[in-house]
Design a protein around this motif. Structure first.
Motif, PDB file in Angstrom:
ATOM      1  N   ARG A  49      42.866  35.917  53.893  1.00  9.56           N
ATOM      2  CA  ARG A  49      41.598  35.507  53.283  1.00  9.56           C
ATOM      3  C   ARG A  49      41.058  36.574  52.332  1.00  9.56           C
ATOM      4  NH1 ARG A  49      37.327  31.924  54.913  1.00  9.56           N
ATOM      5  NH2 ARG A  49      35.298  32.680  54.245  1.00  9.56           N
ATOM      6  N   LEU A  50      40.604  36.121  51.155  1.00  9.41           N
ATOM      7  CA  LEU A  50      39.940  36.977  50.187  1.00  9.41           C
ATOM      8  C   LEU A  50      38.532  36.453  49.972  1.00  9.41           C
ATOM      9  CD1 LEU A  50      42.718  37.264  47.447  1.00  9.41           C
ATOM     10  CD2 LEU A  50      42.168  38.942  49.228  1.00  9.41           C
ATOM     11  N   THR A  51      37.568  37.349  49.915  1.00 11.12           N
ATOM     12  CA  THR A  51      36.182  36.986  49.593  1.00 11.12           C
ATOM     13  C   THR A  51      35.769  37.822  48.394  1.00 11.12           C
ATOM     14  OG1 THR A  51      35.754  36.570  51.940  1.00 11.12           O
ATOM     15  CG2 THR A  51      33.837  36.756  50.490  1.00 11.12           C
ATOM     16  N   PHE A  52      35.234  37.145  47.365  1.00 12.86           N
ATOM     17  CA  PHE A  52      34.867  37.806  46.126  1.00 12.86           C
ATOM     18  C   PHE A  52      33.383  37.617  45.867  1.00 12.86           C
ATOM     19  CE2 PHE A  52      34.534  38.146  41.482  1.00 12.86           C
ATOM     20  CZ  PHE A  52      35.166  39.366  41.290  1.00 12.86           C
ATOM     21  N   PHE A  53      32.659  38.733  45.787  1.00 14.88           N
ATOM     22  CA  PHE A  53      31.222  38.735  45.523  1.00 14.88           C
ATOM     23  C   PHE A  53      31.003  39.163  44.079  1.00 14.88           C
ATOM     24  CE2 PHE A  53      31.797  39.528  50.014  1.00 14.88           C
ATOM     25  CZ  PHE A  53      30.851  38.708  50.610  1.00 14.88           C
ATOM     26  N   LEU A  54      30.089  38.499  43.393  1.00 14.79           N
ATOM     27  CA  LEU A  54      29.810  38.800  41.994  1.00 14.79           C
ATOM     28  C   LEU A  54      28.403  39.373  41.866  1.00 14.79           C
ATOM     29  CD1 LEU A  54      31.051  38.560  39.155  1.00 14.79           C
ATOM     30  CD2 LEU A  54      30.002  36.299  38.989  1.00 14.79           C
ATOM     31  N   PHE A  55      28.280  40.440  41.058  1.00 10.87           N
ATOM     32  CA  PHE A  55      27.001  41.117  40.841  1.00 10.87           C
ATOM     33  C   PHE A  55      26.776  41.273  39.343  1.00 10.87           C
ATOM     34  CE2 PHE A  55      28.807  42.552  44.811  1.00 10.87           C
ATOM     35  CZ  PHE A  55      27.754  42.429  45.701  1.00 10.87           C
ATOM     36  N   ASP A  56      25.511  41.358  38.939  1.00 11.50           N
ATOM     37  CA  ASP A  56      25.220  41.643  37.538  1.00 11.50           C
ATOM     38  C   ASP A  56      25.450  43.133  37.278  1.00 11.50           C
ATOM     39  OD1 ASP A  56      22.911  43.030  38.393  1.00 11.50           O
ATOM     40  OD2 ASP A  56      21.530  41.489  37.699  1.00 11.50           O
ATOM     41  N   ALA A  57      25.218  43.567  36.058  1.00  9.55           N
ATOM     42  CA  ALA A  57      25.473  44.956  35.691  1.00  9.55           C
ATOM     43  C   ALA A  57      24.581  45.940  36.435  1.00  9.55           C
ATOM     44  CB  ALA A  57      25.292  45.135  34.186  1.00  9.55           C
ATOM     45  N   ASN A  58      23.482  45.450  37.031  1.00 10.26           N
ATOM     46  CA  ASN A  58      22.582  46.297  37.813  1.00 10.26           C
ATOM     47  C   ASN A  58      22.804  46.144  39.313  1.00 10.26           C
ATOM     48  OD1 ASN A  58      21.169  47.413  35.564  1.00 10.26           O
ATOM     49  ND2 ASN A  58      20.171  45.431  35.310  1.00 10.26           N
ATOM     50  N   ASP A  59      23.953  45.581  39.689  1.00 12.70           N
ATOM     51  CA  ASP A  59      24.359  45.385  41.086  1.00 12.70           C
ATOM     52  C   ASP A  59      23.460  44.440  41.870  1.00 12.70           C
ATOM     53  OD1 ASP A  59      26.675  46.891  40.845  1.00 12.70           O
ATOM     54  OD2 ASP A  59      25.640  48.757  41.317  1.00 12.70           O
ATOM     55  N   ARG A  60      22.845  43.483  41.193  1.00  8.73           N
ATOM     56  CA  ARG A  60      22.098  42.426  41.877  1.00  8.73           C
ATOM     57  C   ARG A  60      23.051  41.256  42.117  1.00  8.73           C
ATOM     58  NH1 ARG A  60      17.614  43.673  37.789  1.00  8.73           N
ATOM     59  NH2 ARG A  60      18.989  42.416  36.502  1.00  8.73           N
ATOM     60  N   PRO A  61      23.069  40.700  43.328  1.00 12.08           N
ATOM     61  CA  PRO A  61      23.982  39.596  43.636  1.00 12.08           C
ATOM     62  C   PRO A  61      23.746  38.388  42.731  1.00 12.08           C
ATOM     63  CG  PRO A  61      22.906  40.413  45.625  1.00 12.08           C
ATOM     64  CD  PRO A  61      22.225  41.067  44.471  1.00 12.08           C
ATOM     65  N   LEU A  62      24.843  37.749  42.346  1.00 12.23           N
ATOM     66  CA  LEU A  62      24.788  36.527  41.556  1.00 12.23           C
ATOM     67  C   LEU A  62      25.358  35.377  42.369  1.00 12.23           C
ATOM     68  CD1 LEU A  62      26.120  37.881  38.139  1.00 12.23           C
ATOM     69  CD2 LEU A  62      23.750  37.325  38.725  1.00 12.23           C
ATOM     70  N   SER A  63      24.897  34.177  42.106  1.00 15.89           N
ATOM     71  CA  SER A  63      25.435  32.997  42.768  1.00 15.89           C
ATOM     72  C   SER A  63      26.849  32.734  42.280  1.00 15.89           C
ATOM     73  CB  SER A  63      24.558  31.779  42.463  1.00 15.89           C
ATOM     74  OG  SER A  63      25.169  30.603  42.960  1.00 15.89           O
ATOM     75  N   ALA A  64      27.708  32.309  43.173  1.00 11.65           N
ATOM     76  CA  ALA A  64      29.086  31.970  42.825  1.00 11.65           C
ATOM     77  C   ALA A  64      29.209  30.509  42.400  1.00 11.65           C
ATOM     78  CB  ALA A  64      30.000  32.249  44.011  1.00 11.65           C
ATOM     79  N   ASN A  65      28.141  29.735  42.564  1.00 14.39           N
ATOM     80  CA  ASN A  65      28.184  28.332  42.165  1.00 14.39           C
ATOM     81  C   ASN A  65      28.408  28.242  40.659  1.00 14.39           C
ATOM     82  OD1 ASN A  65      27.760  27.369  44.775  1.00 14.39           O
ATOM     83  ND2 ASN A  65      25.549  27.562  44.568  1.00 14.39           N
ATOM     84  N   GLY A  66      29.368  27.444  40.249  1.00 16.81           N
ATOM     85  CA  GLY A  66      29.712  27.288  38.841  1.00 16.81           C
ATOM     86  C   GLY A  66      30.820  28.214  38.385  1.00 16.81           C
ATOM     87  N   ALA A  67      31.104  29.257  39.165  1.00 19.72           N
ATOM     88  CA  ALA A  67      32.190  30.180  38.813  1.00 19.72           C
ATOM     89  C   ALA A  67      33.519  29.602  39.298  1.00 19.72           C
ATOM     90  CB  ALA A  67      31.949  31.541  39.460  1.00 19.72           C
ATOM     91  N   THR A  68      34.574  29.898  38.562  1.00 17.66           N
ATOM     92  CA  THR A  68      35.926  29.536  39.001  1.00 17.66           C
ATOM     93  C   THR A  68      36.780  30.794  38.937  1.00 17.66           C
ATOM     94  OG1 THR A  68      36.583  28.889  36.761  1.00 17.66           O
ATOM     95  CG2 THR A  68      35.747  27.147  38.209  1.00 17.66           C
ATOM     96  N   ALA A  69      37.733  30.895  39.854  1.00 14.41           N
ATOM     97  CA  ALA A  69      38.575  32.091  39.879  1.00 14.41           C
ATOM     98  C   ALA A  69      39.896  31.798  40.569  1.00 14.41           C
ATOM     99  CB  ALA A  69      37.855  33.235  40.604  1.00 14.41           C
ATOM    100  N   THR A  70      40.886  32.555  40.162  1.00 11.19           N
ATOM    101  CA  THR A  70      42.177  32.574  40.843  1.00 11.19           C
ATOM    102  C   THR A  70      42.526  34.038  41.077  1.00 11.19           C
ATOM    103  OG1 THR A  70      43.411  32.583  38.771  1.00 11.19           O
ATOM    104  CG2 THR A  70      43.020  30.434  39.799  1.00 11.19           C
ATOM    105  N   ALA A  71      43.498  34.266  41.944  1.00 10.90           N
ATOM    106  CA  ALA A  71      43.966  35.630  42.186  1.00 10.90           C
ATOM    107  C   ALA A  71      45.473  35.614  42.329  1.00 10.90           C
ATOM    108  CB  ALA A  71      43.333  36.209  43.444  1.00 10.90           C
ATOM    109  N   ILE A  72      46.099  36.605  41.745  1.00  7.22           N
ATOM    110  CA  ILE A  72      47.518  36.845  41.971  1.00  7.22           C
ATOM    111  C   ILE A  72      47.570  37.917  43.045  1.00  7.22           C
ATOM    112  CG2 ILE A  72      49.681  37.642  40.967  1.00  7.22           C
ATOM    113  CD1 ILE A  72      48.473  36.674  38.234  1.00  7.22           C
ATOM    114  N   VAL A  73      48.175  37.590  44.159  1.00  8.53           N
ATOM    115  CA  VAL A  73      48.221  38.474  45.324  1.00  8.53           C
ATOM    116  C   VAL A  73      49.635  39.017  45.470  1.00  8.53           C
ATOM    117  CG1 VAL A  73      47.832  38.632  47.815  1.00  8.53           C
ATOM    118  CG2 VAL A  73      46.432  37.076  46.439  1.00  8.53           C
ATOM    119  N   LEU A  74      49.753  40.334  45.508  1.00  6.09           N
ATOM    120  CA  LEU A  74      51.037  40.997  45.710  1.00  6.09           C
ATOM    121  C   LEU A  74      50.980  41.721  47.041  1.00  6.09           C
ATOM    122  CD1 LEU A  74      51.253  42.595  42.166  1.00  6.09           C
ATOM    123  CD2 LEU A  74      52.424  40.543  42.934  1.00  6.09           C
ATOM    124  N   GLY A  75      51.809  41.290  47.963  1.00  9.30           N
ATOM    125  CA  GLY A  75      51.819  41.910  49.279  1.00  9.30           C
ATOM    126  C   GLY A  75      53.020  41.463  50.076  1.00  9.30           C
ATOM    127  N   GLY A  76      53.522  42.332  50.896  1.00  8.98           N
ATOM    128  CA  GLY A  76      54.653  41.986  51.734  1.00  8.98           C
ATOM    129  C   GLY A  76      55.896  41.609  50.944  1.00  8.98           C
TER     130      GLY A  76
END
Length: 131
Positions: A49-76
């Motif tokens: 499991r990966l959890t990704f939190f998004l913050f503005d440039a001043n480190d204030r939390p932003l809502s993830a609603n509307g964001a899309t993301a993928t990740a390339i995971v290298l392990g094992g």
């Protein structure tokens, strides 16, 4: 009055600490926090499991609603692509896959913060894996 040589020495001694100040750091959720485009992104890795939190440039939390993301995971010794989805509370994006969160894990997150914005990315090597 300081000499030219002492000013140069003081400047050179300060450079390594300045470089470290802009590298990855620990975020408020215990993951690795670093720049991703004009934002800050924190990646928390757990086994499968990966959890990704998004913050503005001043480190204030932003809502993830509307964001899309993928990740390339290298392990094992494997590479896989996982797709993030917003958590029900909108506070983060989550993805799951078949990987162990160990120190060798490497993740490249590709994020579109909101519709119509360009894709941005960041590379993560989680500081410590949470179990």
């Amino acid at each position: 009055m300081p000499t030219k040589r002492s000013l140069i020495s003081a400047t050179l001694l300060g450079l390594p600490s300045l470089a470290l100040a802009h590298g990855p750091s620990r975020g408020p959720n215990g993951g690795q926090l670093q720049d991703i485009g004009g934002y800050h992104g924190e990646l928390v890795a757990q086994d499968g499991r990966l959890t990704f939190f998004l913050f503005d440039a001043n480190d204030r939390p932003l809502s993830a609603n509307g964001a899309t993301a993928t990740a390339i995971v290298l392990g094992g010794g494997r590479q896989q692509t996982v797709t993030f989805a917003p958590r029900p509370d909108g506070a983060a994006l989550v993805a799951s896959g078949d990987f162990r969160a160990d120190p060798s894990l490497r993740v490249v997150v590709q994020l579109v913060p909101s519709p119509g914005q360009p894709r941005i990315q960041a590379r993560y090597a989680p500081i410590e894996a949470a179990r």
